[in-house]
Design an enzyme around this catalytic site. Sequence first.
Site, PDB file in Angstrom:
ATOM      1  N   MET A 142     -35.305  15.320-125.697  1.00 37.46           N
ATOM      2  CA  MET A 142     -36.601  15.823-125.289  1.00 37.46           C
ATOM      3  C   MET A 142     -37.209  16.763-126.335  1.00 37.46           C
ATOM      4  O   MET A 142     -38.410  16.697-126.615  1.00 37.46           O
ATOM      5  CB  MET A 142     -36.496  16.559-123.956  1.00 37.46           C
ATOM      6  CG  MET A 142     -37.835  17.034-123.406  1.00 37.46           C
ATOM      7  SD  MET A 142     -37.705  17.879-121.816  1.00 37.46           S
ATOM      8  CE  MET A 142     -37.158  16.550-120.751  1.00 37.46           C
ATOM      9  N   ARG A 198     -64.873  -4.420-117.054  1.00 36.18           N
ATOM     10  CA  ARG A 198     -64.130  -3.204-116.744  1.00 36.18           C
ATOM     11  C   ARG A 198     -65.107  -2.143-116.258  1.00 36.18           C
ATOM     12  O   ARG A 198     -65.061  -1.730-115.108  1.00 36.18           O
ATOM     13  CB  ARG A 198     -63.373  -2.736-118.003  1.00 36.18           C
ATOM     14  CG  ARG A 198     -62.428  -1.581-117.790  1.00 36.18           C
ATOM     15  CD  ARG A 198     -61.727  -1.181-119.071  1.00 36.18           C
ATOM     16  NE  ARG A 198     -62.665  -0.728-120.106  1.00 36.18           N
ATOM     17  CZ  ARG A 198     -62.283  -0.243-121.280  1.00 36.18           C
ATOM     18  NH1 ARG A 198     -60.995  -0.184-121.584  1.00 36.18           N
ATOM     19  NH2 ARG A 198     -63.171   0.151-122.166  1.00 36.18           N
ATOM     20  N   TYR A 225     -27.079  11.966-126.804  1.00 35.01           N
ATOM     21  CA  TYR A 225     -26.857  11.402-125.476  1.00 35.01           C
ATOM     22  C   TYR A 225     -26.235  10.010-125.567  1.00 35.01           C
ATOM     23  O   TYR A 225     -26.676   9.153-126.319  1.00 35.01           O
ATOM     24  CB  TYR A 225     -28.178  11.313-124.715  1.00 35.01           C
ATOM     25  CG  TYR A 225     -28.652  12.644-124.195  1.00 35.01           C
ATOM     26  CD1 TYR A 225     -27.952  13.326-123.197  1.00 35.01           C
ATOM     27  CD2 TYR A 225     -29.824  13.218-124.691  1.00 35.01           C
ATOM     28  CE1 TYR A 225     -28.397  14.546-122.718  1.00 35.01           C
ATOM     29  CE2 TYR A 225     -30.274  14.441-124.215  1.00 35.01           C
ATOM     30  CZ  TYR A 225     -29.551  15.100-123.228  1.00 35.01           C
ATOM     31  OH  TYR A 225     -29.989  16.308-122.759  1.00 35.01           O
ATOM     32  N   LYS A 277     -62.204  11.038-128.750  1.00 34.45           N
ATOM     33  CA  LYS A 277     -61.656  11.229-127.404  1.00 34.45           C
ATOM     34  C   LYS A 277     -60.136  11.409-127.471  1.00 34.45           C
ATOM     35  O   LYS A 277     -59.482  11.049-128.446  1.00 34.45           O
ATOM     36  CB  LYS A 277     -62.012  10.033-126.511  1.00 34.45           C
ATOM     37  CG  LYS A 277     -61.422   8.712-126.963  1.00 34.45           C
ATOM     38  CD  LYS A 277     -61.796   7.590-126.003  1.00 34.45           C
ATOM     39  CE  LYS A 277     -61.125   6.289-126.439  1.00 34.45           C
ATOM     40  NZ  LYS A 277     -61.295   5.229-125.447  1.00 34.45           N
TER      41      LYS A 277
END
Length: 340
Positions: A295, A118, A249, A33
């Site tokens: 990023m 759950r 940054y 998954k």
Amino acid sequence: MAKIILNKSNYFHNLKTIETHLGSKDKIAVVLKDNAYGHGLVEIASMAKEYGIKKAVVRTINEAEKIETLFEQILILADTDIHSCSHTFHIAINSLEDIEKLPENTNVHIKFDSGMHRNGISLDKLEEAIHGILRKKLNLTGAFTHFRSADELSCELFWQKSNFDEAKNLIKTLCEKLFIPVPNFHCANSSALFRFKNYDYDFARVGIAQYGYLDTDSIFDNPTLKPVMSLWADKIVTRILKENQRVGYGGKYMAQEDMKISTYKVGYGDGFFRLNGEQKYLTPKGYEILGKVSMDNLSINCDDEEVCIFNDVRELAKIHNTITYEITTALKEHIPKEII
């Protein structure tokens, strides 16, 4: 650009370790998954197929469709929107309401709530669920549960196992009374599997262990596994950072002397978690990621044309106060994969 390299030898080592513990590769269901925990759904599925694995577990129908031809049975954990019919697919029933959503002749596995609270059907609703499956003309092919604390030193694993065994006996009795085939039973994830010395269920759902990790308390006798994934990035540019100059940054990293640094094409936009410059992280070659990760790029004190960012995510998991699963699963699907 960034790329992920998958080590087939390491992957097969992990599967062999799991097979030895279970006694048969037929008892392994690989959990694929969420893009195979970031490793690449089709790439990992193809290697599992090559090894001889016949069962897989995914989250959605769309995931199952991509690997339909590679396995004899695919369990779909969290999708009842059936838009594709395949005898290969088996749908997890997480509630009584799920039964009403499924078309006739769908293969289903009942999920039993053994204590995680759950998803799943409680013991007092199992008989109603099985009668509902018969009424809707579904095929009951499996029953399973999920453990909430298999990775921790506690007795909860065995308490849940006892609850599941009670459900298993009830399901077998009901199936015999109703003259329907007894389904397959499965309960262990990676952590639970290696805590059971004799796993006597039909198969185990093996997730993180196949990828080389086991976030289980070190007090247990855990096997030696080998990480399958490494993350690489190409160089953008090299420059000299002069003494007292800062990079990135916030200027978080300041050079103590003149030094050569390079910028590489990977960042948190690719799913590589943002290092903020507070904790030192070294690549496998011992290079340092300098300051804050951007990023789309990051800076390192080297000038290699490409660099391995990691080949084992355990140190990164510690830095980010999380688990290995989250580090790998966060990597974006667009990153190209290469099997070696």
